[in-house]
Design a protein around this motif. Structure first.
Motif, PDB file in Angstrom:
ATOM      1  N   GLU A  55     -14.693  10.152  -2.873  1.00  0.00           N
ATOM      2  CA  GLU A  55     -14.163  11.497  -3.181  1.00  0.00           C
ATOM      3  C   GLU A  55     -14.624  11.878  -4.603  1.00  0.00           C
ATOM      4  O   GLU A  55     -15.010  10.889  -5.373  1.00  0.00           O
ATOM      5  CB  GLU A  55     -12.691  11.814  -3.211  1.00  0.00           C
ATOM      6  N   LYS A  56     -14.377  13.263  -5.085  1.00  0.00           N
ATOM      7  CA  LYS A  56     -14.672  13.488  -6.367  1.00  0.00           C
ATOM      8  C   LYS A  56     -13.410  13.693  -7.045  1.00  0.00           C
ATOM      9  O   LYS A  56     -12.460  14.485  -6.872  1.00  0.00           O
ATOM     10  CB  LYS A  56     -15.552  14.827  -6.435  1.00  0.00           C
ATOM     11  N   PRO A  57     -12.910  12.626  -8.005  1.00  0.00           N
ATOM     12  CA  PRO A  57     -11.787  12.814  -8.626  1.00  0.00           C
ATOM     13  C   PRO A  57     -11.455  14.228  -9.225  1.00  0.00           C
ATOM     14  O   PRO A  57     -12.553  15.063  -9.787  1.00  0.00           O
ATOM     15  CB  PRO A  57     -11.933  11.752  -9.973  1.00  0.00           C
ATOM     16  N   GLY A  58     -10.322  14.664  -8.912  1.00  0.00           N
ATOM     17  CA  GLY A  58      -9.864  15.886  -9.461  1.00  0.00           C
ATOM     18  C   GLY A  58     -10.033  17.079  -8.687  1.00  0.00           C
ATOM     19  O   GLY A  58      -9.766  18.315  -8.822  1.00  0.00           O
ATOM     20  N   CYS A  59     -10.853  16.709  -7.699  1.00  0.00           N
ATOM     21  CA  CYS A  59     -11.304  18.194  -6.725  1.00  0.00           C
ATOM     22  C   CYS A  59     -10.101  18.456  -5.854  1.00  0.00           C
ATOM     23  O   CYS A  59      -9.492  17.567  -5.002  1.00  0.00           O
ATOM     24  CB  CYS A  59     -12.556  17.633  -5.618  1.00  0.00           C
ATOM     25  N   GLY A  60      -9.911  19.711  -5.839  1.00  0.00           N
ATOM     26  CA  GLY A  60      -8.510  20.297  -4.874  1.00  0.00           C
ATOM     27  C   GLY A  60      -8.652  20.074  -3.520  1.00  0.00           C
ATOM     28  O   GLY A  60      -7.862  19.646  -2.765  1.00  0.00           O
ATOM     29  N   GLY A  61      -9.980  20.196  -3.039  1.00  0.00           N
ATOM     30  CA  GLY A  61     -10.273  19.968  -1.609  1.00  0.00           C
ATOM     31  C   GLY A  61     -10.054  18.709  -1.174  1.00  0.00           C
ATOM     32  O   GLY A  61      -9.465  18.228  -0.045  1.00  0.00           O
ATOM     33  N   ASN A  62     -10.591  17.668  -1.859  1.00  0.00           N
ATOM     34  CA  ASN A  62     -10.227  16.070  -1.529  1.00  0.00           C
ATOM     35  C   ASN A  62      -8.914  15.992  -1.697  1.00  0.00           C
ATOM     36  O   ASN A  62      -8.444  14.977  -0.905  1.00  0.00           O
ATOM     37  CB  ASN A  62     -10.887  15.331  -2.711  1.00  0.00           C
ATOM     38  N   ALA A  63      -7.955  16.292  -2.644  1.00  0.00           N
ATOM     39  CA  ALA A  63      -6.548  16.210  -2.867  1.00  0.00           C
ATOM     40  C   ALA A  63      -5.817  16.651  -1.362  1.00  0.00           C
ATOM     41  O   ALA A  63      -4.926  16.100  -0.754  1.00  0.00           O
ATOM     42  CB  ALA A  63      -5.718  16.914  -3.986  1.00  0.00           C
ATOM     43  N   ARG A  64      -6.431  17.844  -1.091  1.00  0.00           N
ATOM     44  CA  ARG A  64      -5.787  18.524   0.345  1.00  0.00           C
ATOM     45  C   ARG A  64      -6.112  17.276   1.484  1.00  0.00           C
ATOM     46  O   ARG A  64      -5.364  17.146   2.394  1.00  0.00           O
ATOM     47  CB  ARG A  64      -6.144  19.574   0.697  1.00  0.00           C
ATOM     48  N   GLN A  65      -7.394  17.074   1.495  1.00  0.00           N
ATOM     49  CA  GLN A  65      -7.750  16.055   2.664  1.00  0.00           C
ATOM     50  C   GLN A  65      -7.111  14.709   2.556  1.00  0.00           C
ATOM     51  O   GLN A  65      -6.519  14.155   3.564  1.00  0.00           O
ATOM     52  CB  GLN A  65      -9.167  15.992   2.419  1.00  0.00           C
ATOM     53  N   ARG A  66      -6.722  14.218   1.444  1.00  0.00           N
ATOM     54  CA  ARG A  66      -5.970  12.882   1.391  1.00  0.00           C
ATOM     55  C   ARG A  66      -4.555  13.171   1.723  1.00  0.00           C
ATOM     56  O   ARG A  66      -3.895  12.307   2.472  1.00  0.00           O
ATOM     57  CB  ARG A  66      -5.936  12.361  -0.110  1.00  0.00           C
ATOM     58  N   ALA A  67      -3.796  14.315   1.357  1.00  0.00           N
ATOM     59  CA  ALA A  67      -2.806  14.893   1.620  1.00  0.00           C
ATOM     60  C   ALA A  67      -2.660  14.648   3.366  1.00  0.00           C
ATOM     61  O   ALA A  67      -1.696  14.556   4.018  1.00  0.00           O
ATOM     62  CB  ALA A  67      -1.978  15.785   1.168  1.00  0.00           C
ATOM     63  N   ALA A  68      -3.467  15.429   4.070  1.00  0.00           N
ATOM     64  CA  ALA A  68      -3.660  15.455   5.408  1.00  0.00           C
ATOM     65  C   ALA A  68      -3.477  14.039   6.041  1.00  0.00           C
ATOM     66  O   ALA A  68      -2.890  13.817   7.276  1.00  0.00           O
ATOM     67  CB  ALA A  68      -4.698  16.403   6.132  1.00  0.00           C
ATOM     68  N   LEU A  69      -4.512  13.281   5.549  1.00  0.00           N
ATOM     69  CA  LEU A  69      -4.560  11.862   6.045  1.00  0.00           C
ATOM     70  C   LEU A  69      -3.439  11.099   5.765  1.00  0.00           C
ATOM     71  O   LEU A  69      -2.963  10.432   6.991  1.00  0.00           O
ATOM     72  CB  LEU A  69      -5.977  11.099   5.399  1.00  0.00           C
TER      73      LEU A  69
ATOM     74  N   VAL B 294     -18.333  11.869   7.843  1.00  0.00           N
ATOM     75  CA  VAL B 294     -18.622  12.882   6.713  1.00  0.00           C
ATOM     76  C   VAL B 294     -18.059  14.173   6.739  1.00  0.00           C
ATOM     77  O   VAL B 294     -17.930  14.810   7.911  1.00  0.00           O
ATOM     78  CB  VAL B 294     -20.330  12.982   6.823  1.00  0.00           C
ATOM     79  N   GLY B 295     -17.563  14.924   5.780  1.00  0.00           N
ATOM     80  CA  GLY B 295     -16.927  15.926   5.873  1.00  0.00           C
ATOM     81  C   GLY B 295     -15.517  15.980   6.135  1.00  0.00           C
ATOM     82  O   GLY B 295     -15.205  14.922   6.486  1.00  0.00           O
ATOM     83  N   PHE B 296     -14.887  17.072   6.340  1.00  0.00           N
ATOM     84  CA  PHE B 296     -13.588  17.118   6.737  1.00  0.00           C
ATOM     85  C   PHE B 296     -13.391  18.443   7.745  1.00  0.00           C
ATOM     86  O   PHE B 296     -12.484  19.151   7.265  1.00  0.00           O
ATOM     87  CB  PHE B 296     -12.643  17.224   5.629  1.00  0.00           C
ATOM     88  N   ASP B 297     -14.058  18.360   8.883  1.00  0.00           N
ATOM     89  CA  ASP B 297     -13.689  19.310   9.672  1.00  0.00           C
ATOM     90  C   ASP B 297     -12.457  18.627  10.425  1.00  0.00           C
ATOM     91  O   ASP B 297     -12.560  17.721  11.063  1.00  0.00           O
ATOM     92  CB  ASP B 297     -14.816  19.596  10.786  1.00  0.00           C
ATOM     93  N   THR B 298     -11.215  19.543  10.606  1.00  0.00           N
ATOM     94  CA  THR B 298      -9.916  18.995  11.015  1.00  0.00           C
ATOM     95  C   THR B 298     -10.165  18.526  12.573  1.00  0.00           C
ATOM     96  O   THR B 298      -9.552  17.479  12.793  1.00  0.00           O
ATOM     97  CB  THR B 298      -8.640  19.994  10.824  1.00  0.00           C
ATOM     98  N   ALA B 299     -10.747  19.119  13.356  1.00  0.00           N
ATOM     99  CA  ALA B 299     -10.861  18.826  14.592  1.00  0.00           C
ATOM    100  C   ALA B 299     -11.598  17.540  14.749  1.00  0.00           C
ATOM    101  O   ALA B 299     -11.468  16.906  15.530  1.00  0.00           O
ATOM    102  CB  ALA B 299     -11.739  19.873  15.572  1.00  0.00           C
ATOM    103  N   ALA B 300     -12.990  17.413  14.094  1.00  0.00           N
ATOM    104  CA  ALA B 300     -13.702  16.150  14.058  1.00  0.00           C
ATOM    105  C   ALA B 300     -12.839  15.134  13.560  1.00  0.00           C
ATOM    106  O   ALA B 300     -13.086  13.969  14.250  1.00  0.00           O
ATOM    107  CB  ALA B 300     -14.896  16.447  13.275  1.00  0.00           C
ATOM    108  N   VAL B 301     -12.145  15.088  12.487  1.00  0.00           N
ATOM    109  CA  VAL B 301     -11.483  14.235  11.929  1.00  0.00           C
ATOM    110  C   VAL B 301     -10.221  13.573  12.910  1.00  0.00           C
ATOM    111  O   VAL B 301     -10.044  12.486  13.124  1.00  0.00           O
ATOM    112  CB  VAL B 301     -10.841  14.484  10.644  1.00  0.00           C
ATOM    113  N   THR B 302      -9.814  14.835  13.455  1.00  0.00           N
ATOM    114  CA  THR B 302      -8.509  14.419  14.547  1.00  0.00           C
ATOM    115  C   THR B 302      -8.920  13.681  15.586  1.00  0.00           C
ATOM    116  O   THR B 302      -8.544  12.729  16.053  1.00  0.00           O
ATOM    117  CB  THR B 302      -7.982  15.797  14.939  1.00  0.00           C
ATOM    118  N   ALA B 303     -10.177  14.032  16.207  1.00  0.00           N
ATOM    119  CA  ALA B 303     -10.936  12.984  17.525  1.00  0.00           C
ATOM    120  C   ALA B 303     -11.147  11.545  16.910  1.00  0.00           C
ATOM    121  O   ALA B 303     -11.213  10.804  17.576  1.00  0.00           O
ATOM    122  CB  ALA B 303     -12.260  13.924  17.693  1.00  0.00           C
TER     123      ALA B 303
END
Length: 149
Positions: free
Chosen positions: A8-22, A105-114
């Motif tokens: 991740e890129k430290p401090g990135c809000g998008g990465n923070a949301r992704q981590r929370a979902a995981l 690579v990336g965080f499309d929720t359907a792809a990560v779910t699969a």
């Protein structure tokens, strides 16, 4: 649930949301700084090779948004050299399933779910890729698809 190496890129809000979902789905994360990791061509290709070259890039990066870098105009060799020289251009997150070696690579929720599974959420957008705001670039130092290898 899976144990993931999460670049991740430290401090990135998008990465923070992704981590929370995981983490909400029960996955554990070993966080690594994408910008300071010592990338080699081979290491990056383990993540990126299954994707077309334009999908290797972080579309929120300032040099891409300004048009200075045009991923569609690059071949794989030129793209890899640019990504290694300037990791901010790498699409994120890069994720490695430490248990089976698969990569994503990336965080499309359907792809990560699969790929590894996420908790169902009516409020979660289709994609958690990118920054918190479409008008910000996540450039402060504190901002797909998967490949089975």
């Amino acid at each position: 649930m899976s144990h993931l190496v999460f670049f991740e890129k430290p401090g990135c809000g998008g990465n923070a949301r992704q981590r929370a979902a995981l983490q909400a789905a029960g996955h554990t994360l070993e966080r690594r700084n994408l910008l300071t990791a010592h990338w080699t061509t081979e290491a990056l290709l383990e993540f990126l090779a299954p994707l077309p070259v334009p999908e290797w890039f972080n579309r929120a990066a300032p040099r891409i948004k300004s048009g200075e870098v045009v991923p569609e105009a690059l071949d794989a060799e030129a793209a890899l050299a640019l990504l290694i020289a300037e990791p901010l251009l790498i699409r994120r997150p890069l994720m490695l399933n430490a248990e089976n070696g698969s990569r994503h690579v990336g965080f499309d929720t359907a792809a990560v779910t699969a790929w590894i599974g996420l908790e169902p959420s009516a409020q979660r957008p289709r994609s958690l890729e990118g920054c918190s705001s479409p008008t910000t670039s996540c450039t402060t130092p504190t901002g797909g698809q998967h490949a089975h290898v």
